[in-house]
Design a protein around this motif. Structure first.
Motif, PDB file in Angstrom:
ATOM      1  N   ILE A   1       0.985  -1.603   0.018  1.00 60.64           N
ATOM      2  CA  ILE A   1      -0.042  -0.500   0.230  1.00 60.64           C
ATOM      3  C   ILE A   1       0.786   1.741   0.234  1.00 60.64           C
ATOM      4  CG2 ILE A   1      -1.585   1.519   1.726  1.00 60.64           C
ATOM      5  CD1 ILE A   1      -2.584  -1.712   2.108  1.00 60.64           C
TER       6      ILE A   1
ATOM      7  N   THR B   1       2.575   2.004  -3.059  1.00 59.02           N
ATOM      8  CA  THR B   1       1.854   2.335  -4.639  1.00 59.02           C
ATOM      9  C   THR B   1       1.700   3.882  -4.187  1.00 59.02           C
ATOM     10  OG1 THR B   1       0.328   0.391  -4.570  1.00 59.02           O
ATOM     11  CG2 THR B   1      -1.016   2.553  -4.916  1.00 59.02           C
TER      12      THR B   1
ATOM     13  N   LYS C   1       4.080   5.623  -4.897  1.00 62.17           N
ATOM     14  CA  LYS C   1       4.731   5.649  -6.735  1.00 62.17           C
ATOM     15  C   LYS C   1       2.985   6.590  -7.271  1.00 62.17           C
ATOM     16  CE  LYS C   1       5.272   1.593  -8.270  1.00 62.17           C
ATOM     17  NZ  LYS C   1       5.258  -0.150  -9.195  1.00 62.17           N
ATOM     18  N   ALA C   2       2.220   6.662  -6.849  1.00 61.96           N
ATOM     19  CA  ALA C   2       1.165   7.569  -7.362  1.00 61.96           C
ATOM     20  C   ALA C   2       1.038   9.013  -6.930  1.00 61.96           C
ATOM     21  CB  ALA C   2       0.320   7.755  -6.520  1.00 61.96           C
ATOM     22  N   ILE C   3       2.180   9.393  -6.163  1.00 63.04           N
ATOM     23  CA  ILE C   3       2.415  10.666  -5.629  1.00 63.04           C
ATOM     24  C   ILE C   3       3.968  11.617  -6.105  1.00 63.04           C
ATOM     25  CG2 ILE C   3       0.784  11.141  -3.269  1.00 63.04           C
ATOM     26  CD1 ILE C   3       3.377  11.300  -1.766  1.00 63.04           C
TER      27      ILE C   3
ATOM     28  N   ARG D   1       4.593  14.663  -7.745  1.00 59.61           N
ATOM     29  CA  ARG D   1       3.990  15.959  -6.702  1.00 59.61           C
ATOM     30  C   ARG D   1       4.444  15.303  -4.908  1.00 59.61           C
ATOM     31  NH1 ARG D   1      -2.284  15.422  -8.104  1.00 59.61           N
ATOM     32  NH2 ARG D   1      -2.739  17.113  -7.501  1.00 59.61           N
TER      33      ARG D   1
ATOM     34  N   LEU E   1      -3.171  13.010   3.388  1.00 60.83           N
ATOM     35  CA  LEU E   1      -4.139  12.928   4.629  1.00 60.83           C
ATOM     36  C   LEU E   1      -5.028  11.704   4.310  1.00 60.83           C
ATOM     37  CD1 LEU E   1      -6.203  16.301   3.483  1.00 60.83           C
ATOM     38  CD2 LEU E   1      -4.493  15.703   4.751  1.00 60.83           C
TER      39      LEU E   1
ATOM     40  N   ILE F   1      -6.732  -0.517  -2.983  1.00 59.41           N
ATOM     41  CA  ILE F   1      -6.626   0.657  -2.882  1.00 59.41           C
ATOM     42  C   ILE F   1      -7.939   0.673  -3.598  1.00 59.41           C
ATOM     43  CG2 ILE F   1      -5.267   2.886  -2.573  1.00 59.41           C
ATOM     44  CD1 ILE F   1      -3.086   0.593  -3.280  1.00 59.41           C
TER      45      ILE F   1
ATOM     46  N   ASP G   1      -8.417   4.712  -3.203  1.00 61.48           N
ATOM     47  CA  ASP G   1      -8.531   6.683  -3.590  1.00 61.48           C
ATOM     48  C   ASP G   1      -7.685   6.658  -2.542  1.00 61.48           C
ATOM     49  OD1 ASP G   1      -9.855   7.550  -1.688  1.00 61.48           O
ATOM     50  OD2 ASP G   1     -11.252   7.923  -3.011  1.00 61.48           O
ATOM     51  N   ILE G   2      -6.739   8.190  -3.168  1.00 58.38           N
ATOM     52  CA  ILE G   2      -5.353   8.857  -2.076  1.00 58.38           C
ATOM     53  C   ILE G   2      -6.559  10.244  -1.715  1.00 58.38           C
ATOM     54  CG2 ILE G   2      -2.878   9.966  -1.541  1.00 58.38           C
ATOM     55  CD1 ILE G   2      -2.361   7.220  -3.718  1.00 58.38           C
ATOM     56  N   GLU G   3      -5.405  10.686  -0.939  1.00 59.23           N
ATOM     57  CA  GLU G   3      -6.745  12.400  -0.364  1.00 59.23           C
ATOM     58  C   GLU G   3      -5.102  13.065  -0.034  1.00 59.23           C
ATOM     59  OE1 GLU G   3     -10.308  12.545   2.423  1.00 59.23           O
ATOM     60  OE2 GLU G   3      -9.395  14.594   2.003  1.00 59.23           O
ATOM     61  N   ILE G   4      -5.333  14.117  -0.784  1.00 58.18           N
ATOM     62  CA  ILE G   4      -3.737  14.733  -0.710  1.00 58.18           C
ATOM     63  C   ILE G   4      -3.896  16.479  -0.592  1.00 58.18           C
ATOM     64  CG2 ILE G   4      -2.044  13.234  -1.771  1.00 58.18           C
ATOM     65  CD1 ILE G   4      -1.946  15.067  -4.394  1.00 58.18           C
ATOM     66  N   GLU G   5      -2.952  16.680  -0.407  1.00 55.64           N
ATOM     67  CA  GLU G   5      -3.851  18.248  -0.139  1.00 55.64           C
ATOM     68  C   GLU G   5      -2.263  19.062  -0.405  1.00 55.64           C
ATOM     69  OE1 GLU G   5      -4.843  20.597   3.523  1.00 55.64           O
ATOM     70  OE2 GLU G   5      -2.932  19.838   4.422  1.00 55.64           O
TER      71      GLU G   5
END
Lengths: 113, 223
Positions: A10, A13, A16-18, A21, A27, A107, A109-113
């Motif tokens: 997890i 992943t 990799k996803a961020i 960015r 979060l 997984i 989703d992933i919440e970011i800010e």
């Protein structure tokens, strides 16, 4: 005990996803775990928290959505929630039933800010 | 402002990709593959020893033997006459994964295999999450264990296609009841094929051998 290995997947992943960015603060990560996977949510949570300590995603929350086991009778087509792992149709008592939900290990989703 | 990045991906997607590739290669070579799972001490290695002795001259059998430590099981299988045996020492991991199996398979000539056994680490929980690209899982249970084991580890019994009940020569020496274990397992998985054997007295083993042989025959005649 393999919860730590799953937590590692997890975390990888998420990384990799961020990766494009660098300023993103993670979060929350939402995962879906089916009851049939025999995964202990607390152990997964603990593994996740341990792995992200002192990393850029430290502080991210792991939100675990648990999915009960759902099955469909191959004989009469009745759909039901499997309780106590009894894969037996409550309508026609056939044991020829197919799993339709409850095997998830995903997984969302992933919440970011 | 927060934002959501959709992922919708399996946690073990990397493993599953490798498993898919293994499955493709095995199918291409018409290999029947079984992933053997059980608690420690149920008799996976003993069952494989007997299988090699009985079918080794007839079928080309390859074996991958996983253990947390030591190559003891692989050595036992080689000693029983196994010609293609590879150990996997996980070094602590409680299960085999598709990456380990991919690596082991590279050491075999797949064109020369009819039947592949993957002896998983003795554990009824963790191996159930990892697809190794096998045709089916076979779960072992022995009469020196609790007959409620299927109820305790339902995930594994649900995901298995066959159940081998070993050590039936010891029935009556413990509170284990054959009828009860079957009832418990079939509640979870009504399609489970059941074998009752003793690797020690060899009782029931012919049915198991015959089944393996029929799986191989069936695979060879498939288009």
């Amino acid at each position: 005990m393999h919860e730590l290995a799953l937590a590692e997947s997890i975390v990888n992943t998420v990384k990799k996803a961020i990766k494009d960015r660098p300023d993103a603060k993670v979060l929350q990560v939402r995962v879906r775990i089916g009851e049939l996977t025999d995964i202990v949510p607390d152990s997964l949570q603990f593994g996740f928290e341990s792995l992200i300590m002192d990393t850029p995603i430290e502080g991210a929350k792991l939100e675990i959505e648990q999915v009960p086991i759902n099955a469909k009778c191959a004989g009469c087509g009745h759909e039901f929630i499997v309780e106590e792992y009894m894969f037996i149709c409550p309508e026609c008592f056939s044991s020829n039933v197919n799993l339709i939900r409850g095997d998830e290990l995903e997984i969302i989703d992933i919440e970011i800010e | 402002m927060s934002e959501k990045i959709p992922v919708e991906q399996k946690v073990l997607s990397e493993n599953d990709k490798l498993a898919l590739e293994i499955r493709r290669k095995l199918a291409e070579n018409k290999i029947v593959s079984l992933n053997l799972v059980s608690s420690p001490g149920s008799g996976k290695t003993s069952l494989l020893e007997k299988t090699i002795i009985a079918l080794g001259n007839k079928l080309n059998i390859a074996l991958i033997a996983g253990d947390v430590q030591t190559e003891n099981d692989a050595n036992r299988l080689a000693k029983a006459g196994g010609k293609m045996v590879r150990p996997i020492v996980t070094g602590g991991a409680c299960h085999l994964d598709a990456r380990m199996v991919t690596k082991s398979l590279m050491e075999f000539d797949l064109t020369k295999i009819d039947l592949l056994f993957i002896e998983n680490v003795g554990n009824l929980v963790c191996p159930s999450s990892y697809d190794l690209g096998e045709d089916m899982k076979v779960v072992l249970i022995s009469t020196t264990e609790g007959d409620d084991k299927p109820l305790k580890y339902p995930g594994m019994f649900r995901r298995s296609s066959a159940m081998v009940i070993n050590k039936i020569d010891l029935l009556g020496m413990s509170d284990f009841e054959l009828a009860r274990v079957k009832e418990n397992a079939l509640k979870i998985n009504g399609n489970l094929k059941i074998f009752e054997v003793s690797c020690r007295s060899e009782q029931g083993l012919p049915d198991w051998f015959e089944w393996l042989d029929s799986l191989v025959k069936q695979r060879k005649t498939e288009p």
